[in-house]
Design a protein around this motif. Structure first.
Motif, PDB file in Angstrom:
ATOM      1  N   THR A 190      26.675   4.516  22.485  1.00 45.88           N
ATOM      2  CA  THR A 190      27.402   4.904  21.282  1.00 45.88           C
ATOM      3  C   THR A 190      26.663   4.405  20.053  1.00 45.88           C
ATOM      4  OG1 THR A 190      28.721   2.907  21.371  1.00 45.88           O
ATOM      5  CG2 THR A 190      29.622   4.844  22.457  1.00 45.88           C
ATOM      6  N   ARG A 191      26.723   5.158  19.010  1.00 43.88           N
ATOM      7  CA  ARG A 191      26.096   4.774  17.744  1.00 43.88           C
ATOM      8  C   ARG A 191      27.184   4.424  16.756  1.00 43.88           C
ATOM      9  NH1 ARG A 191      21.108   8.695  16.111  1.00 43.88           N
ATOM     10  NH2 ARG A 191      19.637   7.814  17.592  1.00 43.88           N
ATOM     11  N   THR A 192      26.937   3.342  16.038  1.00 42.24           N
ATOM     12  CA  THR A 192      27.875   2.992  14.982  1.00 42.24           C
ATOM     13  C   THR A 192      27.275   3.421  13.656  1.00 42.24           C
ATOM     14  OG1 THR A 192      26.914   0.799  14.832  1.00 42.24           O
ATOM     15  CG2 THR A 192      28.830   1.043  16.252  1.00 42.24           C
ATOM     16  N   ALA A 193      28.087   4.012  12.855  1.00 38.22           N
ATOM     17  CA  ALA A 193      27.616   4.491  11.561  1.00 38.22           C
ATOM     18  C   ALA A 193      27.497   3.324  10.592  1.00 38.22           C
ATOM     19  CB  ALA A 193      28.572   5.536  11.014  1.00 38.22           C
ATOM     20  N   ILE A 194      26.378   3.253   9.892  1.00 39.61           N
ATOM     21  CA  ILE A 194      26.174   2.228   8.880  1.00 39.61           C
ATOM     22  C   ILE A 194      26.628   2.810   7.541  1.00 39.61           C
ATOM     23  CG2 ILE A 194      24.459   0.834   7.670  1.00 39.61           C
ATOM     24  CD1 ILE A 194      22.776   0.902  10.189  1.00 39.61           C
ATOM     25  N   PRO A 195      27.518   2.111   6.860  1.00 40.01           N
ATOM     26  CA  PRO A 195      27.953   2.623   5.560  1.00 40.01           C
ATOM     27  C   PRO A 195      26.772   2.781   4.609  1.00 40.01           C
ATOM     28  CG  PRO A 195      29.315   0.768   6.267  1.00 40.01           C
ATOM     29  CD  PRO A 195      28.177   0.874   7.224  1.00 40.01           C
ATOM     30  N   LYS A 196      26.872   3.757   3.726  1.00 39.84           N
ATOM     31  CA  LYS A 196      25.760   4.047   2.821  1.00 39.84           C
ATOM     32  C   LYS A 196      25.500   2.937   1.820  1.00 39.84           C
ATOM     33  CE  LYS A 196      26.134   9.028   3.157  1.00 39.84           C
ATOM     34  NZ  LYS A 196      26.352  10.276   2.468  1.00 39.84           N
ATOM     35  N   ASN A 197      26.514   2.139   1.493  1.00 40.30           N
ATOM     36  CA  ASN A 197      26.322   1.097   0.487  1.00 40.30           C
ATOM     37  C   ASN A 197      25.792  -0.214   1.082  1.00 40.30           C
ATOM     38  OD1 ASN A 197      28.582   0.422   1.892  1.00 40.30           O
ATOM     39  ND2 ASN A 197      29.858   0.007   0.114  1.00 40.30           N
ATOM     40  N   VAL A 198      25.569  -0.273   2.400  1.00 40.79           N
ATOM     41  CA  VAL A 198      25.042  -1.474   3.051  1.00 40.79           C
ATOM     42  C   VAL A 198      23.547  -1.300   3.257  1.00 40.79           C
ATOM     43  CG1 VAL A 198      25.122  -2.890   5.137  1.00 40.79           C
ATOM     44  CG2 VAL A 198      27.222  -1.942   4.196  1.00 40.79           C
ATOM     45  N   ARG A 199      22.780  -2.308   2.815  1.00 35.90           N
ATOM     46  CA  ARG A 199      21.331  -2.250   2.987  1.00 35.90           C
ATOM     47  C   ARG A 199      20.927  -3.015   4.236  1.00 35.90           C
ATOM     48  NH1 ARG A 199      19.085  -3.277  -3.109  1.00 35.90           N
ATOM     49  NH2 ARG A 199      19.964  -1.382  -3.984  1.00 35.90           N
ATOM     50  N   ALA A 200      19.978  -2.478   4.955  1.00 35.79           N
ATOM     51  CA  ALA A 200      19.477  -3.147   6.155  1.00 35.79           C
ATOM     52  C   ALA A 200      18.589  -4.313   5.732  1.00 35.79           C
ATOM     53  CB  ALA A 200      18.690  -2.172   7.009  1.00 35.79           C
ATOM     54  N   THR A 201      18.715  -5.434   6.441  1.00 36.63           N
ATOM     55  CA  THR A 201      17.890  -6.596   6.156  1.00 36.63           C
ATOM     56  C   THR A 201      16.576  -6.454   6.904  1.00 36.63           C
ATOM     57  OG1 THR A 201      19.884  -7.934   5.984  1.00 36.63           O
ATOM     58  CG2 THR A 201      17.822  -9.104   6.290  1.00 36.63           C
ATOM     59  N   THR A 202      15.483  -6.654   6.191  1.00 35.52           N
ATOM     60  CA  THR A 202      14.163  -6.568   6.812  1.00 35.52           C
ATOM     61  C   THR A 202      13.539  -7.952   6.865  1.00 35.52           C
ATOM     62  OG1 THR A 202      13.036  -6.176   4.718  1.00 35.52           O
ATOM     63  CG2 THR A 202      13.846  -4.235   5.912  1.00 35.52           C
ATOM     64  N   ARG A 203      12.544  -8.098   7.722  1.00 35.15           N
ATOM     65  CA  ARG A 203      11.832  -9.375   7.811  1.00 35.15           C
ATOM     66  C   ARG A 203      11.140  -9.696   6.495  1.00 35.15           C
ATOM     67  NH1 ARG A 203       8.946  -9.454  13.749  1.00 35.15           N
ATOM     68  NH2 ARG A 203      10.881  -9.408  14.937  1.00 35.15           N
ATOM     69  N   ALA A 204      10.568  -8.694   5.880  1.00 38.95           N
ATOM     70  CA  ALA A 204       9.879  -8.916   4.612  1.00 38.95           C
ATOM     71  C   ALA A 204      10.863  -9.410   3.546  1.00 38.95           C
ATOM     72  CB  ALA A 204       9.197  -7.635   4.151  1.00 38.95           C
ATOM     73  N   GLY A 205      12.066  -8.875   3.551  1.00 37.25           N
ATOM     74  CA  GLY A 205      13.076  -9.312   2.593  1.00 37.25           C
ATOM     75  C   GLY A 205      13.493 -10.749   2.821  1.00 37.25           C
ATOM     76  N   VAL A 206      13.646 -11.129   4.087  1.00 42.79           N
ATOM     77  CA  VAL A 206      14.019 -12.504   4.414  1.00 42.79           C
ATOM     78  C   VAL A 206      12.891 -13.458   4.016  1.00 42.79           C
ATOM     79  CG1 VAL A 206      14.531 -14.074   6.330  1.00 42.79           C
ATOM     80  CG2 VAL A 206      15.602 -11.816   6.246  1.00 42.79           C
ATOM     81  N   ILE A 207      11.657 -13.083   4.314  1.00 40.20           N
ATOM     82  CA  ILE A 207      10.509 -13.927   3.949  1.00 40.20           C
ATOM     83  C   ILE A 207      10.430 -14.075   2.437  1.00 40.20           C
ATOM     84  CG2 ILE A 207       7.980 -14.012   3.934  1.00 40.20           C
ATOM     85  CD1 ILE A 207       8.082 -12.762   6.742  1.00 40.20           C
ATOM     86  N   TRP A 208      10.668 -12.993   1.719  1.00 38.16           N
ATOM     87  CA  TRP A 208      10.641 -13.035   0.255  1.00 38.16           C
ATOM     88  C   TRP A 208      11.713 -13.985  -0.273  1.00 38.16           C
ATOM     89  CZ3 TRP A 208       7.438 -12.171  -3.448  1.00 38.16           C
ATOM     90  CH2 TRP A 208       7.878 -12.009  -4.751  1.00 38.16           C
ATOM     91  N   ALA A 209      12.897 -13.933   0.290  1.00 39.50           N
ATOM     92  CA  ALA A 209      13.977 -14.817  -0.152  1.00 39.50           C
ATOM     93  C   ALA A 209      13.638 -16.277   0.126  1.00 39.50           C
ATOM     94  CB  ALA A 209      15.276 -14.434   0.548  1.00 39.50           C
ATOM     95  N   PHE A 210      13.110 -16.572   1.310  1.00 41.58           N
ATOM     96  CA  PHE A 210      12.727 -17.945   1.625  1.00 41.58           C
ATOM     97  C   PHE A 210      11.573 -18.428   0.755  1.00 41.58           C
ATOM     98  CE2 PHE A 210      15.018 -17.417   5.730  1.00 41.58           C
ATOM     99  CZ  PHE A 210      15.856 -18.506   5.580  1.00 41.58           C
ATOM    100  N   THR A 211      10.674 -17.528   0.376  1.00 43.63           N
ATOM    101  CA  THR A 211       9.582 -17.903  -0.522  1.00 43.63           C
ATOM    102  C   THR A 211      10.127 -18.307  -1.891  1.00 43.63           C
ATOM    103  OG1 THR A 211       8.099 -16.381   0.629  1.00 43.63           O
ATOM    104  CG2 THR A 211       7.439 -17.087  -1.574  1.00 43.63           C
ATOM    105  N   ILE A 212      11.086 -17.563  -2.390  1.00 50.53           N
ATOM    106  CA  ILE A 212      11.708 -17.900  -3.678  1.00 50.53           C
ATOM    107  C   ILE A 212      12.378 -19.272  -3.596  1.00 50.53           C
ATOM    108  CG2 ILE A 212      13.511 -17.227  -5.320  1.00 50.53           C
ATOM    109  CD1 ILE A 212      11.634 -15.026  -5.506  1.00 50.53           C
ATOM    110  N   VAL A 213      13.119 -19.522  -2.513  1.00 52.42           N
ATOM    111  CA  VAL A 213      13.779 -20.815  -2.339  1.00 52.42           C
ATOM    112  C   VAL A 213      12.748 -21.930  -2.272  1.00 52.42           C
ATOM    113  CG1 VAL A 213      15.182 -22.189  -0.735  1.00 52.42           C
ATOM    114  CG2 VAL A 213      15.841 -19.844  -1.268  1.00 52.42           C
TER     115      VAL A 213
END
Length: 116
Positions: A19-42
């Motif tokens: 079964t597939r669950t629908a992802i709401p359009k207003n939710v953004r998927a988290t990527t590894r690059a995004g997580v790394i970018w956030a940790f770099t800022i911290v």
């Protein structure tokens, strides 16, 4: 055929189709690059705070270690002590991770061979 309410009916077979669950359009998927970018800022913010701490604590302090003695800035001395503590914690954590991985590998081999 008459239904008998006191008898349990057989359950329907489960669907094997995933079964597939629908992802709401207003939710953004988290990527590894995004997580790394956030940790770099911290990390940059923490480093800026450490530099400010070291600049404000430049008074000389006498440091004794294993019979050695020396003068260092208080901020640098405290930073070195914190880094030393972090290294000790990292070593203990690495040993524990290695231990858990070896146990997990041994358990996986036992399961492959049909043992308990």
């Amino acid at each position: 055929m008459v239904e008998e309410p006191w008898k349990a009916s057989e359950p329907k077979p489960a669907s094997t189709k995933p079964t597939r669950t629908a992802i709401p359009k207003n939710v953004r998927a988290t990527t590894r690059a995004g997580v790394i970018w956030a940790f770099t800022i911290v990390a940059i913010v923490v480093l800026i705070l450490l530099v400010i701490f070291m600049m404000q604590n430049q008074a000389q302090a006498t440091v004794y270690f294993l019979g050695l003695q020396g003068e260092m800035a208080l901020g640098v001395t405290m930073l070195l002590a914190a880094v030393g503590g972090a290294v000790v914690v990292a070593i203990v954590a690495a040993v524990r991770i290695i231990q858990l991985r070896s146990r997990g590998g041994a358990a996986a081999k036992r399961l492959d061979h049909g043992e308990k």
